[in-house]
Design a protein around this motif. Structure first.
Motif, PDB file in Angstrom:
ATOM      1  N   TRP A   5       4.816  -7.004   0.356  1.00 18.66           N
ATOM      2  CA  TRP A   5       6.120  -7.446   0.080  1.00 18.66           C
ATOM      3  C   TRP A   5       6.260  -7.313  -1.268  1.00 18.66           C
ATOM      4  O   TRP A   5       7.492  -7.334  -1.925  1.00 18.66           O
ATOM      5  CB  TRP A   5       6.467  -8.770   0.730  1.00 18.66           C
ATOM      6  CG  TRP A   5       7.037  -8.740   2.239  1.00 18.66           C
ATOM      7  CD1 TRP A   5       6.029  -8.833   3.443  1.00 18.66           C
ATOM      8  CD2 TRP A   5       8.148  -8.172   2.868  1.00 18.66           C
ATOM      9  NE1 TRP A   5       6.549  -8.588   4.288  1.00 18.66           N
ATOM     10  CE2 TRP A   5       7.948  -8.303   4.245  1.00 18.66           C
ATOM     11  CE3 TRP A   5       9.212  -7.906   2.206  1.00 18.66           C
ATOM     12  CZ2 TRP A   5       9.182  -7.892   4.883  1.00 18.66           C
ATOM     13  CZ3 TRP A   5      10.452  -7.572   3.042  1.00 18.66           C
ATOM     14  CH2 TRP A   5      10.448  -7.541   4.332  1.00 18.66           C
ATOM     15  N   LEU A   8       7.276  -3.966  -1.851  1.00 17.46           N
ATOM     16  CA  LEU A   8       8.528  -3.476  -1.360  1.00 17.46           C
ATOM     17  C   LEU A   8       9.860  -4.167  -2.475  1.00 17.46           C
ATOM     18  O   LEU A   8      10.518  -3.584  -2.791  1.00 17.46           O
ATOM     19  CB  LEU A   8       8.742  -4.184   0.012  1.00 17.46           C
ATOM     20  CG  LEU A   8       7.728  -3.742   1.116  1.00 17.46           C
ATOM     21  CD1 LEU A   8       8.025  -4.383   2.462  1.00 17.46           C
ATOM     22  CD2 LEU A   8       7.937  -2.211   1.352  1.00 17.46           C
ATOM     23  N   VAL A   9       9.341  -5.350  -2.718  1.00 18.57           N
ATOM     24  CA  VAL A   9      10.287  -5.892  -3.840  1.00 18.57           C
ATOM     25  C   VAL A   9      10.190  -4.922  -5.124  1.00 18.57           C
ATOM     26  O   VAL A   9      11.269  -4.831  -5.642  1.00 18.57           O
ATOM     27  CB  VAL A   9      10.137  -7.127  -4.053  1.00 18.57           C
ATOM     28  CG1 VAL A   9      11.019  -7.861  -5.281  1.00 18.57           C
ATOM     29  CG2 VAL A   9      10.300  -8.180  -2.829  1.00 18.57           C
ATOM     30  N   ALA A  60      20.293  -6.045  -2.081  1.00 18.16           N
ATOM     31  CA  ALA A  60      19.042  -6.146  -1.178  1.00 18.16           C
ATOM     32  C   ALA A  60      17.837  -6.544  -1.639  1.00 18.16           C
ATOM     33  O   ALA A  60      16.997  -7.457  -1.043  1.00 18.16           O
ATOM     34  CB  ALA A  60      18.945  -4.385  -0.722  1.00 18.16           C
ATOM     35  N   THR A  64      15.722  -9.555  -0.387  1.00 21.38           N
ATOM     36  CA  THR A  64      14.327  -9.477   0.081  1.00 21.38           C
ATOM     37  C   THR A  64      13.475 -10.526  -0.734  1.00 21.38           C
ATOM     38  O   THR A  64      12.425 -11.045  -0.053  1.00 21.38           O
ATOM     39  CB  THR A  64      13.962  -7.957  -0.318  1.00 21.38           C
ATOM     40  OG1 THR A  64      14.627  -7.221   0.480  1.00 21.38           O
ATOM     41  CG2 THR A  64      12.421  -7.779  -0.047  1.00 21.38           C
ATOM     42  N   ALA A  68      10.988 -13.004   1.174  1.00 27.68           N
ATOM     43  CA  ALA A  68       9.631 -12.997   1.132  1.00 27.68           C
ATOM     44  C   ALA A  68       9.072 -14.048   0.167  1.00 27.68           C
ATOM     45  O   ALA A  68       7.920 -14.512   0.553  1.00 27.68           O
ATOM     46  CB  ALA A  68       9.127 -11.758   0.642  1.00 27.68           C
ATOM     47  N   GLY A 312       9.732  -9.727   9.489  1.00 22.78           N
ATOM     48  CA  GLY A 312      10.568  -9.339   8.834  1.00 22.78           C
ATOM     49  C   GLY A 312      10.308  -7.688   8.220  1.00 22.78           C
ATOM     50  O   GLY A 312      11.289  -7.047   8.195  1.00 22.78           O
ATOM     51  N   TRP A 316      13.034  -4.731   8.067  1.00 22.94           N
ATOM     52  CA  TRP A 316      13.133  -4.052   6.724  1.00 22.94           C
ATOM     53  C   TRP A 316      12.698  -2.593   6.792  1.00 22.94           C
ATOM     54  O   TRP A 316      13.933  -1.838   6.285  1.00 22.94           O
ATOM     55  CB  TRP A 316      12.194  -4.708   5.804  1.00 22.94           C
ATOM     56  CG  TRP A 316      12.331  -4.284   4.384  1.00 22.94           C
ATOM     57  CD1 TRP A 316      13.076  -5.053   3.464  1.00 22.94           C
ATOM     58  CD2 TRP A 316      11.699  -3.118   3.649  1.00 22.94           C
ATOM     59  NE1 TRP A 316      12.978  -4.272   2.328  1.00 22.94           N
ATOM     60  CE2 TRP A 316      12.224  -3.013   2.220  1.00 22.94           C
ATOM     61  CE3 TRP A 316      11.078  -2.001   3.940  1.00 22.94           C
ATOM     62  CZ2 TRP A 316      11.973  -2.018   1.645  1.00 22.94           C
ATOM     63  CZ3 TRP A 316      10.695  -1.226   3.200  1.00 22.94           C
ATOM     64  CH2 TRP A 316      11.203  -1.175   1.709  1.00 22.94           C
TER      65      TRP A 316
END
Length: 346
Positions: A5, A8-9, A60, A64, A68, A312, A316
């Motif tokens: 995560w 991803l962030v 977004a 997120t 997270a 999640g 996602w």
């Protein structure tokens, strides 16, 4: 899962900077490269179909982050309350300036919103850069992971810094110059004639400045936070990132000189991606470093439960795939040069 995560962030933040970055840069250059009302309309038409969609990545990314790493979200949004409100107002004013400009056929009306568009775009670039500078420098987190920073104190980096000091202002200048260059290259890519040539010249002037401030920011970061090099020392493969930054700057300048607009814009995008990826590698596993390292917020003490992160992720992935598909469609639909015959409401 916390590492996944974190990546991803970082991906969503990078996507926002690269995509909305040229919007901000184009806005900052709006009054400099566009001399007539027709040229200013062309600048707005260059970003008109995509600017609001690009900002989706910011929303977004914030969502997120909240999902997270809720502790980071709570701590950062309380400690940075004042600058976040400033950024919110700048985003609102920038959107208003784009949408309201053509409502009245009055020169004063249009000039006012042109100036507002330029001012809001430039200040947003500076504040976003200063925000990253605060993260890189560290904030005065207490043991309860809360903190407060005044807008400025004595302009020095220390145990009780302000949001603005010499280092974060330098970070803001780097962001302003980088996004101005990015925006100039996008306007060059999307336009023809005198507007395109002025945009190319603007980029040609800003790239050497970008090289200087990038080197200065790197030296300043190594001086105030030498521990950010630990991940690079432990995993030398990551030294490829500074090499990519240097290569992107060199390629950008060469492409501008040789009038290769697509290569220049691509090099600018690679530069932004590499700079932000390098910051992420240096920070990991911290997501909000503290001036006292014992109080830092990391991916481990800020993340929600592993089960929640796994669930999640299932949602996602299709969501971001849909978003990427939409962006591919939009950018494909509006590829090529902007002409005065096009509408888009501007």
């Amino acid at each position: 899962m916390p590492t996944v995560w974190f990546i991803l962030v970082a991906f969503m933040i990078i996507a926002y900077v690269v995509l909305d970055g040229f919007d901000l840069g184009a806005g900052g250059l709006h009054l400099l490269v566009a001399r007539t009302d027709q040229e200013r309309r062309l600048v707005l038409r260059s970003i008109g179909p995509v600017w609001d969609g690009n900002e989706v990545w910011l929303l977004a990314g914030g969502g997120t982050l909240y999902f997270a790493f809720p502790l980071l979200y709570a701590s950062a949004f309380s400690g940075f309350y004042l600058p976040l409100m400033i950024v919110l107002w700048l985003l609102i004013l920038r959107a208003i300036s784009i949408e309201f400009r053509t409502h009245l056929e009055i020169p004063v009306w249009r000039s006012f919103f042109d100036g507002l568009f330029t001012l809001a775009s430039g200040l947003l670039a500076i504040f976003f850069g200063a925000a990253l500078g605060n993260v890189m420098r560290g904030v005065p987190l207490r043991a309860d992971h809360l903190f407060f920073e005044a807008l400025w104190t004595n302009w020095r980096v220390g145990p009780q810094p302000g949001i603005l000091d010499w280092y974060t202002v330098l970070a803001g200048i780097v962001a302003l110059v980088a996004l101005t260059t990015h925006g100039a290259l996008y306007l060059w890519l999307k336009n023809a004639g005198q507007l395109a040539e002025r945009s190319r010249r603007a980029a040609l002037l800003t790239v050497p400045v970008l090289v200087i401030v990038t080197i200065a920011s790197l030296a300043a970061t190594l001086w105030i936070r030498p521990e950010l090099t630990q991940n690079y020392s432990n995993h030398p493969i990551w030294f490829i990132i500074p090499a990519i930054v240097a290569g992107a700057l060199a390629t950008m300048l060469l492409a501008i000189i040789r009038r290769r607009e697509s290569m220049a814009f691509l090099s600018s995008s690679v530069f932004l991606i590499a700079m932000l990826a390098g910051a992420a590698v240096g920070l990991y596993p911290n997501v909000l470093p503290a001036t006292d390292p014992a109080n830092s917020i990391t991916i481990y003490n800020a993340a929600t439960s592993t089960h929640t992160l796994q669930i999640g992720l299932y949602w996602w992935l299709p969501g971001v795939a849909l978003a990427i598909s939409y962006f591919i469609f939009i950018y494909t639909m509006f590829r090529g040069k902007v002409t005065s015959a096009e509408g888009h409401g501007y």
